[in-house]
Scaffold this active site. Structure first.
Site, PDB file in Angstrom:
ATOM      1  N   TRP A   1      -9.668   0.467  -5.209  1.00 56.13           N
ATOM      2  CA  TRP A   1      -9.032   1.769  -4.943  1.00 56.13           C
ATOM      3  C   TRP A   1      -7.585   1.791  -5.461  1.00 56.13           C
ATOM      4  O   TRP A   1      -7.076   2.823  -5.857  1.00 56.13           O
ATOM      5  CB  TRP A   1      -9.104   2.054  -3.438  1.00 56.13           C
ATOM      6  CG  TRP A   1      -8.740   3.437  -3.013  1.00 56.13           C
ATOM      7  CD1 TRP A   1      -7.785   3.785  -2.096  1.00 56.13           C
ATOM      8  CD2 TRP A   1      -9.338   4.676  -3.431  1.00 56.13           C
ATOM      9  NE1 TRP A   1      -7.740   5.151  -1.929  1.00 56.13           N
ATOM     10  CE2 TRP A   1      -8.687   5.721  -2.738  1.00 56.13           C
ATOM     11  CE3 TRP A   1     -10.349   5.005  -4.339  1.00 56.13           C
ATOM     12  CZ2 TRP A   1      -9.012   7.076  -2.917  1.00 56.13           C
ATOM     13  CZ3 TRP A   1     -10.680   6.358  -4.516  1.00 56.13           C
ATOM     14  CH2 TRP A   1     -10.016   7.364  -3.818  1.00 56.13           C
TER      15      TRP A   1
ATOM     16  N   SER B   1       0.824  -1.200   0.000  1.00 56.77           N
ATOM     17  CA  SER B   1       0.000   0.000   0.000  1.00 56.77           C
ATOM     18  C   SER B   1       0.864   1.258   0.000  1.00 56.77           C
ATOM     19  O   SER B   1       1.754   1.379  -0.832  1.00 56.77           O
ATOM     20  CB  SER B   1      -0.964  -0.058   1.184  1.00 56.77           C
ATOM     21  OG  SER B   1      -2.095   0.693   0.881  1.00 56.77           O
TER      22      SER B   1
ATOM     23  N   HIS C   1      -7.782  -5.467  -0.264  1.00 60.99           N
ATOM     24  CA  HIS C   1      -6.532  -4.756  -0.012  1.00 60.99           C
ATOM     25  C   HIS C   1      -5.833  -5.278   1.247  1.00 60.99           C
ATOM     26  O   HIS C   1      -6.259  -4.973   2.361  1.00 60.99           O
ATOM     27  CB  HIS C   1      -6.909  -3.280   0.160  1.00 60.99           C
ATOM     28  CG  HIS C   1      -5.751  -2.361   0.247  1.00 60.99           C
ATOM     29  ND1 HIS C   1      -4.898  -2.138  -0.815  1.00 60.99           N
ATOM     30  CD2 HIS C   1      -5.291  -1.586   1.260  1.00 60.99           C
ATOM     31  CE1 HIS C   1      -3.979  -1.256  -0.455  1.00 60.99           C
ATOM     32  NE2 HIS C   1      -4.185  -0.909   0.806  1.00 60.99           N
TER      33      HIS C   1
ATOM     34  N   LYS D   1       4.376   1.918  -2.191  1.00 60.91           N
ATOM     35  CA  LYS D   1       4.850   3.077  -2.968  1.00 60.91           C
ATOM     36  C   LYS D   1       6.296   3.386  -2.549  1.00 60.91           C
ATOM     37  O   LYS D   1       7.179   3.629  -3.378  1.00 60.91           O
ATOM     38  CB  LYS D   1       3.963   4.304  -2.711  1.00 60.91           C
ATOM     39  CG  LYS D   1       2.448   4.091  -2.917  1.00 60.91           C
ATOM     40  CD  LYS D   1       1.655   5.364  -2.642  1.00 60.91           C
ATOM     41  CE  LYS D   1       0.222   5.165  -2.152  1.00 60.91           C
ATOM     42  NZ  LYS D   1      -0.732   4.505  -2.978  1.00 60.91           N
TER      43      LYS D   1
HETATM   44  C1  GCU Z   1      -5.298   5.012   1.352  1.00 60.53           C
HETATM   45  C2  GCU Z   1      -4.628   5.731   0.207  1.00 60.53           C
HETATM   46  C3  GCU Z   1      -3.801   4.777  -0.670  1.00 60.53           C
HETATM   47  C4  GCU Z   1      -2.871   3.962   0.182  1.00 60.53           C
HETATM   48  C5  GCU Z   1      -3.655   3.297   1.288  1.00 60.53           C
HETATM   49  C6  GCU Z   1      -2.800   2.536   2.307  1.00 60.53           C
HETATM   50  O1  GCU Z   1      -6.326   4.191   0.861  1.00 60.53           O
HETATM   51  O2  GCU Z   1      -5.619   6.406  -0.533  1.00 60.53           O
HETATM   52  O3  GCU Z   1      -3.065   5.496  -1.647  1.00 60.53           O
HETATM   53  O4  GCU Z   1      -2.164   3.042  -0.599  1.00 60.53           O
HETATM   54  O5  GCU Z   1      -4.353   4.259   2.046  1.00 60.53           O
HETATM   55  O6  GCU Z   1      -1.648   2.847   2.503  1.00 60.53           O
HETATM   56  O7  GCU Z   1      -3.378   1.649   2.942  1.00 60.53           O
END
Ligand code: GCU
Length: 320
Positions: free
Chosen positions: A273, A182, A304, A186
């Site tokens: 998402w 998540s 997720h 990144k």
């Molecule tokens: C939020 C955010 C995402 C990210 C996620 C996470 O949903 O919008 O970009 O990846 O959190 O880190 O769980």
């Protein structure tokens, strides 16, 4: 490697072309999205605070260290946890996965350790608080006048974890894997792109500003991410909100910039998402930059999360 059958709808989606990848591509990502991760940050002290034998499957080992990293404007202290598989020792060091974590050093599963890797981890907010207006500053306050977002700060932290790995008996820092889920996926991707010591980069459910294409509509977009998480990126990134097509780069180029080192991307079918189709298309588009087995991908049913099966697929890929 494409380990699961792909949903039919994915197979006709558009794959962008891959422009030539020069050394300036990573600079372009730094300039427009993440900010430049500065040089520096020296591991000056590593103190073993505890060693617990047998916490996981039989003879696995868990080491807790306090690491001191000297930065230009002060020291950063990290409380790391190293999970060693059974049999790892100074004489028989094992390769390492470095990963930040969300919940104060959660455990990898026994099966992950059985795959033969050490796992070195720290709570990501010890590096940089995940807050647009943090109560206490993180590492970004310890460097002068650099423009870098929190994702880049976490990527910096992943490189420091690899420095630490080199000082732990039983861990071999050669052939290291950087892994994240998540927002930390990144950061893992940005760390892998910048730090050539990482042999394999694993990015799981990383979505917008991770593995997924900006130009593939679906899931989170620049307007949403920069509104809710303005501290993750350079401030000027928000000027691309609603104008994805004017970005000078897209995420398949970031994946490709890591070649010839290896990359593994993982998605979940119901993780709308994070736009799993956009993640898959980025992998397909980046493929020409890699050799055989250079880039891998799986999509699994479900939502997720970073599951044991995601770890095991990624480690299986890394071993090839
Ligand atoms: C939020 C955010 C995402 C990210 C996620 C996470 O949903 O919008 O970009 O990846 O959190 O880190 O769980």
């Amino acid at each position: 490697m494409m380990s699961s059958p792909l949903p039919e709808a994915w197979q006709c989606a558009g794959v962008p072309s891959l422009p030539a990848i020069g050394p300036d591509v990573v600079d372009e990502f730094a300039r427009t999205i993440y900010g430049r991760t500065p040089e520096g940050g020296q591991l000056t002290d590593l103190v073993l605070r505890s060693r617990d034998n047998g916490v996981l499957s039989g003879a696995a080992d868990r080491l807790r260290h306090r690491a001191v990293i000297a930065c230009p404007l002060g020291n950063l202290e990290l409380d790391t946890v190293t999970h060693l598989p059974a049999g790892a020792s100074a004489e028989h060091p094992v390769p390492v996965v470095v990963a930040l974590n969300f919940k104060s050093n959660e455990e990898p599963s026994a099966k992950v350790l059985k795959a033969g890797y050490a796992v070195l981890t720290v709570d990501y907010q010890q590096i940089e608080p995940d807050d647009p207006a943090p109560a206490a500053p993180g590492v970004r306050a310890l460097f002068p006048t650099e423009s870098w977002g929190a994702v880049a700060a976490w990527a910096w932290g992943l490189s420091r974890l690899l420095d630490i790995a080199g000082s732990i008996d039983g861990v071999d820092p050669e052939g290291a894997i950087v892994l994240g889920h998540s927002r930390l996926g990144k950061a893992a991707l940005w760390a892998g792109a910048q730090d050539e010591r990482f042999a394999v980069t694993v990015t799981n459910g990383s979505g917008c500003c991770g593995a997924s294409l900006f130009r593939h509509p679906g899931g989170e977009d620049i307007a949403a991410i920069t509104t809710k998480f303005p501290h993750w990126f350079v401030p000027s990134f928000s000027t691309y909100a609603g104008n994805e097509s004017s970005l000078p780069v897209d995420q398949h180029q970031l994946l490709a910039s890591i070649a010839p080192r290896r990359v593994y991307v993982a998605s979940a079918e119901d993780d709308a998402w994070a736009d799993p189709v956009g993640e898959y298309l980025a992998v397909v588009a980046a493929r020409p930059a890699f050799g055989p087995n250079g880039i891998g991908y799986h999509v699994r049913p479900g939502t997720h999360d970073l599951l044991e099966e995601d770890w095991l697929h990624a480690l299986d890929f890394a071993k090839r």
